[in-house]
Design an enzyme around this catalytic site. Structure first.
Site, PDB file in Angstrom:
ATOM      1  N   TYR A 160       0.861  -1.182   0.000  1.00 41.37           N
ATOM      2  CA  TYR A 160       0.000   0.000   0.000  1.00 41.37           C
ATOM      3  C   TYR A 160       0.901   1.237   0.000  1.00 41.37           C
ATOM      4  CZ  TYR A 160      -4.062  -2.861   1.422  1.00 41.37           C
ATOM      5  OH  TYR A 160      -5.077  -3.779   1.493  1.00 41.37           O
TER       6      TYR A 160
ATOM      7  N   PHE B 251     -13.709  -3.901   0.056  1.00 37.60           N
ATOM      8  CA  PHE B 251     -14.530  -3.208  -0.942  1.00 37.60           C
ATOM      9  C   PHE B 251     -16.020  -3.370  -0.660  1.00 37.60           C
ATOM     10  CE2 PHE B 251     -11.529  -2.619  -4.822  1.00 37.60           C
ATOM     11  CZ  PHE B 251     -10.668  -1.903  -4.017  1.00 37.60           C
TER      12      PHE B 251
ATOM     13  N   PRO C  15     -17.541   6.759  -6.682  1.00 38.64           N
ATOM     14  CA  PRO C  15     -16.933   7.164  -7.955  1.00 38.64           C
ATOM     15  C   PRO C  15     -15.447   7.431  -7.803  1.00 38.64           C
ATOM     16  CG  PRO C  15     -18.993   8.348  -7.583  1.00 38.64           C
ATOM     17  CD  PRO C  15     -18.671   7.621  -6.305  1.00 38.64           C
TER      18      PRO C  15
END
Length: 316
Positions: free
Chosen positions: A77, A228, A235
């Site tokens: 990450y 997720f 968006p």
């Protein structure tokens, strides 16, 4: 988390605390079921600029203030000028005694940011040590074997990789093992090699492919940790896919009844899937963090759960 037979009339608390969602025993560590995913702390690789460093550190410190004691991260990450592991160390050391940091290995990225070939079993030690070094620890609480090179599950035997991590656990570098992006068959295989404390797969209200795996984890006493669960509807989260607008009207109706946001309803629905289900929503914004933590107190009625389940034809 309890389930009411009628929709509550009160809004979710304005002063959230992660304990409102209840706790789970992750191996020998007790954690609140609302945690924090660290991937978005740095900004995503396709963002035009990294997130502000001070802002990311503020998110981490506020998370701990709100009772978050489970942070999910990884050495891969990072963006060119930011690393999630480094930010965690800078913000939170000396670490609180109750903080559990979960990392993942298997996948890795080179210094220029590109993904490297999937790790061989003998390469996992280097990845574990990289996470230890970056976080400033002497061992890792939980390490997930992140299987495959993409976002979807991939076939293949996992026993050798799990065995390599089990050797590192026996050597004192890891406390507990998890597995990520896998099938039920791969979980069963992994359990022949080592105890597994968590499964981390992509899952959410409108992504129900792993319903059966979630149920299996509950039967086995293994935490199911969706990733997720909310991000797919935001968006700009992915440079490839548009935001998922499935069920927008139904979700908005439930949100309005509670004075909540659509993201909070999605998180609350996820937590209602079982006491073994944990949430690790990621954010680089303090206000969004507080909203995410507050979602742990949002109680959905049986009729609301039925409405939401009906979006994809699932059942609670």
């Amino acid at each position: 988390m309890t389930t009411n037979t009628a929709a509550p009339n009160t809004a979710i608390p304005s002063a959230p605390h992660a304990a409102a969602a209840g706790t789970w025993q992750l191996g020998d560590r007790t954690i609140n079921r609302i945690g924090l995913g660290a991937m978005r702390l740095t900004g995503m690789p396709w963002d035009p600029a990294p997130r502000d460093r001070d802002g990311a550190i503020a998110v981490l410190r506020r998370a701990v203030e709100l009772g978050v004691n489970h942070i999910d991260t990884s050495a891969f990450y990072f963006v060119p000028t930011r690393s999630a592991n480094e930010l965690i160390g800078a913000a939170l050391q000396p670490y609180p005694d109750d903080l559990v940091i979960t990392t993942k290995v298997g996948a890795s990225r080179s210094r220029d940011g590109g993904f490297e070939p999937y790790a061989r079993p003998e390469q996992l030690r280097g990845q574990v040590e990289e996470n230890i070094r970056e976080l400033g620890l002497d061992h890792l609480d939980v390490v997930n074997l992140r299987w495959g090179s993409g976002m979807t599950t991939e076939a293949g035997p996992v026993a050798d990789h799990v065995g390599a991590l089990a050797e590192l656990r026996d050597a004192g570098l890891i406390r507990h093992l998890g597995i990520s992006n896998i099938t039920a068959e791969q979980l069963t295989e992994a359990l022949t090699v080592s105890p597994i404390v968590c499964v981390q797969n992509q899952y959410g209200l409108t992504n129900r492919a792993d319903d059966a795996l979630l149920t299996l984890c509950g039967e086995l006493g293994i935490a199911f940790v969706p990733f997720f669960a909310v991000a797919a509807v935001v968006p700009g989260t992915s440079p490839h896919d548009a935001a998922d607008e499935t069920g927008t009207a139904q979700i908005a109706a439930v949100a309005a009844a509670h004075g909540a946001t659509a993201a909070q309803v999605r998180l609350a629905w996820t937590l209602h899937r079982g006491p073994h289900v944990l949430a690790i929503p990621g954010t680089g914004n303090v206000a969004h963090l507080e909203e995410n933590v507050a979602a742990g107190a949002l109680e959905l009625s049986e009729s609301e759960l039925a409405l939401l389940d009906g979006i994809t034809g699932g059942s609670a």
